[in-house]
Design a protein around this motif. Structure first.
Motif, PDB file in Angstrom:
ATOM      1  N   ASP A 106       0.585 -36.436 -12.582  1.00 25.25           N
ATOM      2  CA  ASP A 106       1.977 -36.423 -12.126  1.00 25.25           C
ATOM      3  C   ASP A 106       2.937 -37.041 -13.129  1.00 25.25           C
ATOM      4  N   CYS A 107       2.395 -37.803 -14.067  1.00 26.00           N
ATOM      5  CA  CYS A 107       3.250 -38.482 -15.036  1.00 26.00           C
ATOM      6  C   CYS A 107       3.677 -37.510 -16.142  1.00 26.00           C
ATOM      7  N   ALA A 108       4.925 -37.200 -16.185  1.00 30.84           N
ATOM      8  CA  ALA A 108       5.418 -36.210 -17.148  1.00 30.84           C
ATOM      9  C   ALA A 108       5.194 -36.654 -18.583  1.00 30.84           C
ATOM     10  N   CYS A 109       5.313 -37.976 -18.797  1.00 28.79           N
ATOM     11  CA  CYS A 109       5.140 -38.462 -20.173  1.00 28.79           C
ATOM     12  C   CYS A 109       3.725 -38.251 -20.660  1.00 28.79           C
ATOM     13  N   GLU A 110       2.778 -38.278 -19.736  1.00 26.64           N
ATOM     14  CA  GLU A 110       1.381 -38.049 -20.104  1.00 26.64           C
ATOM     15  C   GLU A 110       1.140 -36.563 -20.347  1.00 26.64           C
ATOM     16  N   ASP A 111       1.801 -35.711 -19.512  1.00 27.67           N
ATOM     17  CA  ASP A 111       1.562 -34.280 -19.596  1.00 27.67           C
ATOM     18  C   ASP A 111       2.225 -33.664 -20.825  1.00 27.67           C
ATOM     19  N   ASP A 112       3.436 -34.119 -21.120  1.00 27.62           N
ATOM     20  CA  ASP A 112       4.214 -33.477 -22.166  1.00 27.62           C
ATOM     21  C   ASP A 112       3.859 -33.944 -23.568  1.00 27.62           C
ATOM     22  N   ALA A 113       3.398 -35.179 -23.657  1.00 25.31           N
ATOM     23  CA  ALA A 113       3.108 -35.727 -24.988  1.00 25.31           C
ATOM     24  C   ALA A 113       1.790 -35.169 -25.523  1.00 25.31           C
ATOM     25  N   LYS A 114       1.873 -34.486 -26.645  1.00 23.56           N
ATOM     26  CA  LYS A 114       0.657 -33.957 -27.263  1.00 23.56           C
ATOM     27  C   LYS A 114       0.010 -35.046 -28.103  1.00 23.56           C
ATOM     28  N   PRO A 115      -1.273 -35.329 -27.856  1.00 24.03           N
ATOM     29  CA  PRO A 115      -1.928 -36.418 -28.604  1.00 24.03           C
ATOM     30  C   PRO A 115      -2.010 -36.108 -30.093  1.00 24.03           C
ATOM     31  N   SER A 116      -1.844 -37.133 -30.907  1.00 18.58           N
ATOM     32  CA  SER A 116      -1.955 -36.965 -32.359  1.00 18.58           C
ATOM     33  C   SER A 116      -3.420 -36.799 -32.754  1.00 18.58           C
ATOM     34  N   PHE A 117      -3.631 -36.485 -34.036  1.00 17.88           N
ATOM     35  CA  PHE A 117      -5.006 -36.329 -34.531  1.00 17.88           C
ATOM     36  C   PHE A 117      -5.807 -37.595 -34.298  1.00 17.88           C
ATOM     37  N   TRP A 118      -5.173 -38.764 -34.471  1.00 16.78           N
ATOM     38  CA  TRP A 118      -5.858 -40.048 -34.339  1.00 16.78           C
ATOM     39  C   TRP A 118      -6.256 -40.340 -32.898  1.00 16.78           C
ATOM     40  N   GLN A 119      -5.676 -39.599 -31.961  1.00 21.82           N
ATOM     41  CA  GLN A 119      -6.006 -39.763 -30.550  1.00 21.82           C
ATOM     42  C   GLN A 119      -6.865 -38.621 -30.024  1.00 21.82           C
ATOM     43  N   SER A 120      -7.236 -37.718 -30.913  1.00 20.07           N
ATOM     44  CA  SER A 120      -7.943 -36.510 -30.493  1.00 20.07           C
ATOM     45  C   SER A 120      -9.454 -36.694 -30.413  1.00 20.07           C
ATOM     46  N   LYS A 121     -10.088 -35.735 -29.742  1.00 16.19           N
ATOM     47  CA  LYS A 121     -11.549 -35.727 -29.659  1.00 16.19           C
ATOM     48  C   LYS A 121     -12.163 -35.463 -31.033  1.00 16.19           C
ATOM     49  N   ARG A 122     -11.442 -34.699 -31.856  1.00 15.65           N
ATOM     50  CA  ARG A 122     -11.955 -34.400 -33.197  1.00 15.65           C
ATOM     51  C   ARG A 122     -12.106 -35.685 -34.022  1.00 15.65           C
ATOM     52  N   PHE A 123     -11.079 -36.533 -33.934  1.00 15.92           N
ATOM     53  CA  PHE A 123     -11.147 -37.804 -34.668  1.00 15.92           C
ATOM     54  C   PHE A 123     -12.280 -38.674 -34.122  1.00 15.92           C
ATOM     55  N   LEU A 124     -12.427 -38.701 -32.795  1.00 16.27           N
ATOM     56  CA  LEU A 124     -13.502 -39.494 -32.189  1.00 16.27           C
ATOM     57  C   LEU A 124     -14.864 -38.960 -32.616  1.00 16.27           C
ATOM     58  N   LEU A 125     -14.989 -37.630 -32.740  1.00 15.59           N
ATOM     59  CA  LEU A 125     -16.251 -37.041 -33.202  1.00 15.59           C
ATOM     60  C   LEU A 125     -16.545 -37.477 -34.632  1.00 15.59           C
ATOM     61  N   ILE A 126     -15.513 -37.473 -35.500  1.00 14.35           N
ATOM     62  CA  ILE A 126     -15.688 -37.907 -36.887  1.00 14.35           C
ATOM     63  C   ILE A 126     -16.133 -39.364 -36.926  1.00 14.35           C
ATOM     64  N   VAL A 127     -15.501 -40.197 -36.101  1.00 15.09           N
ATOM     65  CA  VAL A 127     -15.859 -41.618 -36.042  1.00 15.09           C
ATOM     66  C   VAL A 127     -17.294 -41.795 -35.561  1.00 15.09           C
ATOM     67  N   THR A 128     -17.699 -41.007 -34.571  1.00 17.43           N
ATOM     68  CA  THR A 128     -19.054 -41.106 -34.033  1.00 17.43           C
ATOM     69  C   THR A 128     -20.083 -40.726 -35.101  1.00 17.43           C
ATOM     70  N   LEU A 129     -19.811 -39.653 -35.848  1.00 19.24           N
ATOM     71  CA  LEU A 129     -20.729 -39.246 -36.920  1.00 19.24           C
ATOM     72  C   LEU A 129     -20.770 -40.300 -38.023  1.00 19.24           C
ATOM     73  N   PHE A 130     -19.590 -40.853 -38.349  1.00 23.57           N
ATOM     74  CA  PHE A 130     -19.529 -41.906 -39.359  1.00 23.57           C
ATOM     75  C   PHE A 130     -20.337 -43.126 -38.918  1.00 23.57           C
ATOM     76  N   ALA A 131     -20.197 -43.496 -37.647  1.00 20.82           N
ATOM     77  CA  ALA A 131     -20.940 -44.645 -37.120  1.00 20.82           C
ATOM     78  C   ALA A 131     -22.442 -44.396 -37.189  1.00 20.82           C
ATOM     79  N   ALA A 132     -22.852 -43.161 -36.869  1.00 19.80           N
ATOM     80  CA  ALA A 132     -24.282 -42.827 -36.922  1.00 19.80           C
ATOM     81  C   ALA A 132     -24.813 -42.951 -38.346  1.00 19.80           C
ATOM     82  N   LEU A 133     -24.023 -42.484 -39.318  1.00 25.73           N
ATOM     83  CA  LEU A 133     -24.428 -42.593 -40.724  1.00 25.73           C
ATOM     84  C   LEU A 133     -24.529 -44.050 -41.153  1.00 25.73           C
TER      85      LEU A 133
END
Length: 207
Positions: free
Chosen positions: A78-105
């Motif tokens: 219901d929060c418009a600010c949450e719905d309308d704001a597109k997350p940046s790359f640093w907040q994305s699942k892609r970045f989290l995946l990169i961090v997870t792979l980096f942590a595994a290495l």
């Protein structure tokens, strides 16, 4: 704290703990690249904390993924600010995946760090058996396979080294050498140039 901020905090914490968990084995490789071998054992004191840092890394990354993948609450929808704001790359699942792979290495680094050390190629020289000695040096400070490779790499630079085997598990280095080309002080100096310390309890295997 907002879900995105909470997830980001967990992500960055995961990076930090993963690097910290492997810093004792990363340092010898960095020392080799930089040509400053003496700093290799700087972070060896971290090794006893490694299991806890690994556990913390896994926990925070699992939490970060939970924050990313969990269904949104009705309040968030219901929060418009949450719905309308597109997350940046640093907040994305892609970045989290990169961090997870980096942590595994990073967490697996101690198991492949020896690959960064070039295996010396030496000409085979046949020497008199009477000139061959084998010596065991008790070495303090080694914590992983990378530490072993670092010590072996330095000792193998000496003339007259027939074989060298370092073991962090047994805290020693066994060296077989031609006593007409090198001696114990030179070998000890080579070991200690890596930053690890040869303790006085040094035992002789063969004359």
């Amino acid at each position: 704290m907002a879900p995105n901020k909470t997830s980001n905090t967990a992500t960055y914490t995961g990076i930090f703990t993963a690097v910290a968990a492997s810093i004792c084995c990363i340092t010898p490789v960095l020392a080799l690249i930089a040509g400053t071998s003496g700093i290799a054992s700087t972070f060896s004191w971290v090794e006893p904390f490694r299991p806890y840092l690994i556990g913390l890394t896994i926990i925070v990354l699992v939490f970060a993924w939970y924050q990313k993948l969990r269904p949104k609450t009705q309040e968030e929808i219901d929060c418009a600010c949450e719905d309308d704001a597109k997350p940046s790359f640093w907040q994305s699942k892609r970045f989290l995946l990169i961090v997870t792979l980096f942590a595994a290495l990073m967490l697996a680094f101690p198991y492949y760090s020896n690959l960064f050390y070039a295996q010396p190629t030496k000409d085979i020289v046949y020497v008199s058996q009477s000139n061959i000695k084998k010596q065991t040096f008790e070495v303090a400070g080694m914590t992983c396979a990378g530490c072993e490779a670092h010590v072996e790499n330095e000792v193998n630079k000496l003339d007259g080294i027939i074989s060298v085997k370092a073991s962090y598990e047994y805290a020693n280095t066994i060296v077989e050498f031609d006593k007409t080309k090198t001696d114990l002080p030179a070998i000890r100096k080579a070991i200690e140039s890596t930053g690890y310390k040869v303790v006085e309890k040094t035992t002789k295997e063969n004359k």
